[in-house]
Design an enzyme around this catalytic site. Structure first.
Site, short mmCIF file in Angstrom:
data_model
loop_
_atom_site.label_atom_id
_atom_site.label_comp_id
_atom_site.label_asym_id
_atom_site.label_seq_id
_atom_site.Cartn_x
_atom_site.Cartn_y
_atom_site.Cartn_z
N ASP A 330 0.68 -1.33 -0.07
CA ASP A 330 0.11 0.27 -0.31
C ASP A 330 0.89 0.94 0.27
OD1 ASP A 330 -2.62 -1.45 -0.26
OD2 ASP A 330 -2.29 -1.60 2.27
N LYS A 357 -6.49 -2.35 -6.72
CA LYS A 357 -6.82 -1.45 -5.58
C LYS A 357 -7.43 -0.73 -5.66
CE LYS A 357 -2.92 -3.49 -3.19
NZ LYS A 357 -3.53 -4.47 -2.37
N ARG A 361 -4.11 2.04 -9.37
CA ARG A 361 -2.56 2.83 -8.92
C ARG A 361 -1.63 2.97 -9.48
NH1 ARG A 361 -3.21 1.20 -2.17
NH2 ARG A 361 -5.35 2.46 -2.04
C1 S3P Z 1 -5.33 -6.19 3.14
C2 S3P Z 1 -4.68 -6.66 2.40
C3 S3P Z 1 -4.22 -5.74 1.54
C4 S3P Z 1 -3.92 -4.31 1.60
C5 S3P Z 1 -5.11 -4.08 1.98
C6 S3P Z 1 -5.55 -4.44 3.54
C7 S3P Z 1 -5.55 -6.86 4.90
O1 S3P Z 1 -4.70 -6.28 0.12
O2 S3P Z 1 -3.48 -3.87 0.24
O3 S3P Z 1 -5.06 -2.60 1.92
O4 S3P Z 1 -5.96 -5.92 5.84
O5 S3P Z 1 -5.24 -7.58 4.35
P1 S3P Z 1 -4.38 -6.68 -0.75
O6 S3P Z 1 -4.47 -8.60 0.12
O7 S3P Z 1 -5.25 -7.56 -1.51
O8 S3P Z 1 -3.12 -7.17 -1.07
#
Ligand code: S3P
Length: 449
Positions: A330, A357, A361
């Protein structure tokens, strides 16, 4: 109330221009990933959970509302102080209306996991950003476990998910590095007899595993040559959570980059969660020459925490990073802002996940950087950024596409721009970091709403 409840309401532009050298100490709000999980898992415990330092952003509030709609009592007792009366694993009730996940992919995917193995049917929707995001990645394993899902074309929201009363444990290898997919399967495994296994080629954030373990679940994590294997024994009785949520390192990345790029800055960021699967941004910035020291390391709520002291430094471009992208997934938008100010070119690749996302992005950052006079080349899974070796020209307007991290990244970039950087709509910042503007202004940043 999130922006999409008032689709016709006026956007709230934000103008960013250099202020003074950033100075002072700030305490970062609670970690979003941990806050979501504390409410979801508190809702499945037997008894009353008490959580402090909870992030009170719109995304976490969407999780709270959904868990209430499924029978848990989720109550705010004071600033960041929350109590959750759980219904026990297997005790979730069918909501009597659509549940609206707002902007939050984490709420959607993890709660789909919970629903999948409860005999209830739920209709889920979200804002214009969330309705574009792929849910197939969780629909696939949850269907293997017995759930049925009817989604819009491409596995998009709105969708109807019907949980099963005969769940099957699965042994699942995640096709992409995703803590959300891993967590969705593990949460579905909670109400599944037998052992649910998730394998990941690269380990992703493990907050779900840590929290479940602290609640008494039998969950084992093993690292091997093929990656990480997580095994969860189903149908545990979960004891309530008593925890203080550590500060969000993903939110900390914004003052971290700001203090690095604004000459003369010296900032102390207190209470930052330092889970080793989240700290990539510290190493990435150091590779670019940043001056970041970690002080006062301790453990809070089963997670490592520390204070970060960041002093301004001359950043230089990098050709790829030695850290795994999943440990800072992120943080790339704000790292791109740092690269735009750095001396020399930077190249970042292996970032295909950034396209799914809250916005695409790679595209959103490329467009915003170009609009502000920075030369970039966007490619399929990455970007090349020509560092300005100082201020960027600025003067452009950035489209944020309902993405909080795009808005905040350009608010930081504007601190090193010759002409002000305008962010078309800053409302999305409320999803993850409601006090961002106030906190950055307090440190000395020049921001005008
Ligand atoms: C998160 C996992 C990530 C991240 C998101 C929060 C989480 O996403 O980008 O902001 O809390 O498990 P992805 O699992 O899609 O990578």
């Amino acid at each position: 109330m999130s922006a999409h409840h008032f689709p016709d309401a006026a956007p709230e532009p934000l103008v960013s221009a250099p202020g003074r050298a950033l100075e002072g100490a700030v305490r970062i709000p609670g970690d979003k990933s941990v806050s979501h999980r504390s409410i979801m898992l508190g809702a499945l415990a037997v008894g009353k959970s008490r959580v402090s330092g909870l992030l009170e952003g719109e995304d976490v509030m969407a999780t709270a509302a959904a868990m209430r709609a499924m029978g848990a009592t989720v109550t705010r007792k004071g600033e960041g102080e929350w109590e959750i009366d759980g219904v026990g694993v297997g005790g979730l009730l069918e909501p009597d209306d659509v549940i609206d996940m707002g902007n939050s992919g984490t709420s959607t995917r993890l709660i789909m996991g919970l629903i999948a193995t409860h005999p209830i049917q739920v209709t889920m929707t979200g804002d214009a950003s969330l309705r574009k995001r792929p849910m197939g990645r969780v629909i696939d394993p949850l269907t293997d476990m017995g759930a049925s899902v009817h989604a819009r074309t491409g596995g998009r929201l709105p969708l109807v998910i019907k949980g099963t009363d005969m769940p099957l444990p699965i042994d699942y290898t995640t096709p992409m590095a995703s803590a959300q997919v891993k967590s969705a399967v593990l949460l579905a495994g909670l109400n599944t007899p037998g052992i649910t296994t998730v394998r990941e080629k690269v380990a992703t954030r493990d907050h779900t595993e840590r929290m479940l373990s602290s609640m008494g679940a039998d969950i084992r994590v093993e690292d091997g040559t093929e990656g990480r294997v997580v095994k969860l024994v189903g149908q545990p009785e979960l004891s309530p959570i008593h925890m203080e949520v550590p500060g969000d390192i993903s939110s900390s990345a914004f003052p971290m980059v700001a203090a690095s790029i604004v000459p003369g800055s010296d900032v102390l960021i207190r209470n930052v969660g330092l889970n080793p699967l989240r700290t990539g941004i510290i190493f990435a910035l150091r590779e670019m020459g940043a001056d970041i020291t970690v002080e006062n390391e301790r453990v809070l709520g089963g997670e490592p925490v520390g204070d970060l002291r960041v002093r301004a430094a001359r950043l230089k471009g990098v050709q790829g990073l030695s850290v795994d992208p999943s440990t800072m997934i992120d943080e790339f938008p704000v790292l791109f802002a740092a690269a735009a100010v750095a001396e020399g070119d930077s190249r970042f690749d292996g970032l295909h996940e950034l396209r799914v996302k809250e916005s695409d992005r790679l595209a959103a950052m490329a467009a915003g950087l170009k609009a502000n006079g920075v030369e970039v080349e966007e490619f399929d899974d990455g970007i090349i950024i020509k560092g300005c070796g100082g201020n960027v020209p600025g003067g452009g307007t950035v489209e944020t596409h309902l993405d909080h991290r795009i808005a905040m990244s350009f608010a930081i970039l504007g601190q090193r721009a010759d002409k002000p950087v305008t962010i078309d709509d800053a409302r999305a910042i409320r999803t993850s970091f409601p006090v961002f503007i106030e906190m950055m202004k307090g440190l000395g940043a020049g921001l005008e709403a």
